[in-house]
Design an enzyme around this catalytic site. Structure first.
Site, PDB file in Angstrom:
ATOM      1  N   ASP A  57       0.834  -1.204   0.000  1.00 16.51           N
ATOM      2  CA  ASP A  57       0.000   0.000   0.000  1.00 16.51           C
ATOM      3  C   ASP A  57       0.872   1.259   0.000  1.00 16.51           C
ATOM      4  O   ASP A  57       2.013   1.227   0.457  1.00 16.51           O
ATOM      5  CB  ASP A  57      -0.873   0.054   1.258  1.00 16.51           C
ATOM      6  CG  ASP A  57      -1.801  -1.139   1.373  1.00 16.51           C
ATOM      7  OD1 ASP A  57      -2.181  -1.691   0.332  1.00 16.51           O
ATOM      8  OD2 ASP A  57      -2.133  -1.484   2.519  1.00 16.51           O
TER       9      ASP A  57
HETATM   10  N1  URA Z   1      -1.330  -6.009   3.916  1.00 17.04           N
HETATM   11  C1  URA Z   1      -1.760  -4.741   3.960  1.00 17.04           C
HETATM   12  O1  URA Z   1      -2.755  -4.441   4.595  1.00 17.04           O
HETATM   13  N2  URA Z   1      -1.061  -3.807   3.281  1.00 17.04           N
HETATM   14  C2  URA Z   1       0.037  -4.088   2.562  1.00 17.04           C
HETATM   15  O2  URA Z   1       0.636  -3.194   1.979  1.00 17.04           O
HETATM   16  C3  URA Z   1       0.470  -5.417   2.529  1.00 17.04           C
HETATM   17  C4  URA Z   1      -0.234  -6.358   3.217  1.00 17.04           C
END
Ligand code: URA
Length: 231
Positions: free
Chosen positions: A95
Site C-alpha cells: 500500500d
Molecule cells: N497487507 C496490507 O494491509 N497492506 C500491505 O501493503 C500489505 C499487506
C-alpha cells in the site's frame, strides 16, 4: 534464450494461440519479431528482453505507490530505482502507506510464482496496532478470519509488545489479498497504524535503509526459485 520454454514447446505455444506480439495473437511459426523491441507475451506474461534478468529488493518508504504510472501523479516506487537500466516491475504490491521489503524483477515466471496463491509464499509483517490487543483477538488471527476477497485469512502471530496505547505484532501470511493485514486486524476490532513488510519468501529486509535498494545475490534468487519449484 528468454528462459520461457524449450524450442519445441515454443512451437506448440505459438500453434495453440498462446503467444502475442504487440498485442496480436501470432500462430505462424515463421513470423519474425524483434526480441527487446516488440512486446512479446506468453499468456498474460511478458517475455523479458535480452537485457538479462534483474532481481532487486527495495525498502519502500511511506508515500510511494506500487504502479508503473499514476494518474494522480503520486511518487512511484520505480522512481527510487535511479540507476537501474533494466525494465523491472514490482512483484506484488504494498500500500501507499506501507513500508518495507518490495521485490522487483523483469523475470515474469519468478514474479508470477511468487505472487500466485498456489505457491503460498510467506510474507512477514511487523504491524503496530492502536490500543491494547486482547489475547482473544490474537487467537482469532491465528485460527482464521473472514475478510472480503479471501476465503479465510489466517497467520502466524507473535506478540512483540503491548501497552494501553498500542500493540506490536509480527504476522506471517501466505496469501496476498489487497490490504490483507489491515483487513484482518480490522475484522478482529482493531486498526493498523503502522505497517512494515520484513520478509518475503526466503528474503529478509535486514538492514537495508528506507528508500534504498540493492540487487539480490544469485544465491538469494536461487533460494527463492527453489521455494517455488523453479529450476
Ligand atoms: N497487507 C496490507 O494491509 N497492506 C500491505 O501493503 C500489505 C499487506
Amino acid at each position: 534464450m528468454a528462459g520461457i520454454t524449450s524450442r519445441r514447446k515454443a512451437d506448440e505455444l505459438i500453434a495453440t494461440g498462446r503467444v502475442r506480439v504487440n498485442g496480436k495473437v501470432v500462430r505462424e511459426p515463421g513470423f519474425k519479431a524483434v526480441w527487446g523491441k516488440d512486446k512479446i507475451h506468453v499468456d498474460d506474461r511478458e517475455v523479458p528482453g535480452p537485457e538479462g534478468r534483474a532481481y532487486i529488493m527495495l525498502n519502500k518508504p511511506f508515500g510511494y505507490i506500487c504502479a508503473m504510472s499514476d494518474p494522480l501523479g503520486r511518487p512511484l516506487v520505480t522512481d527510487l530505482l535511479d540507476n537501474v537500466k533494466e525494465r523491472v516491475y514490482p512483484v506484488g504490491r504494498l500500500d501507499f502507506d506501507t513500508m518495507g521489503l518490495l521485490l522487483f524483477t523483469n523475470d515474469g515466471e519468478w514474479a508470477y510464482r511468487l505472487t500466485h496463491p498456489r505457491f503460498s509464499v510467506p510474507r512477514t509483517y511487523k504491524a503496530t496496532v492502536a490500543d491494547y490487543m486482547e489475547d482473544t483477538a490474537l487467537e482469532m488471527l491465528r485460527s482464521g478470519v473472514r475478510i472480503p476477497g479471501a476465503v479465510r485469512a489466517k497467520g502466524k502471530v507473535t506478540l512483540l509488545s503491548r501497552d494501553n496505547r498500542q500493540t506490536v505484532i509480527r504476522l506471517t501470511i501466505t496469501q496476498g489479498v489487497s490490504r490483507q493485514v489491515r483487513k484482518m486486524v480490522e475484522v478482529v476490532g482493531y486498526r493498523v497504524i503502522h505497517l512494515i513488510r520484513t520478509g518475503f519468501g526466503t528474503i529478509e529486509l535486514g538492514d537495508l535503509k528506507v528508500g534504498e535498494y540493492r540487487y539480490l545475490e544469485t544465491e538469494e534468487v536461487n533460494k527463492m526459485k527453489k521455494l517455488v519449484g523453479m529450476r
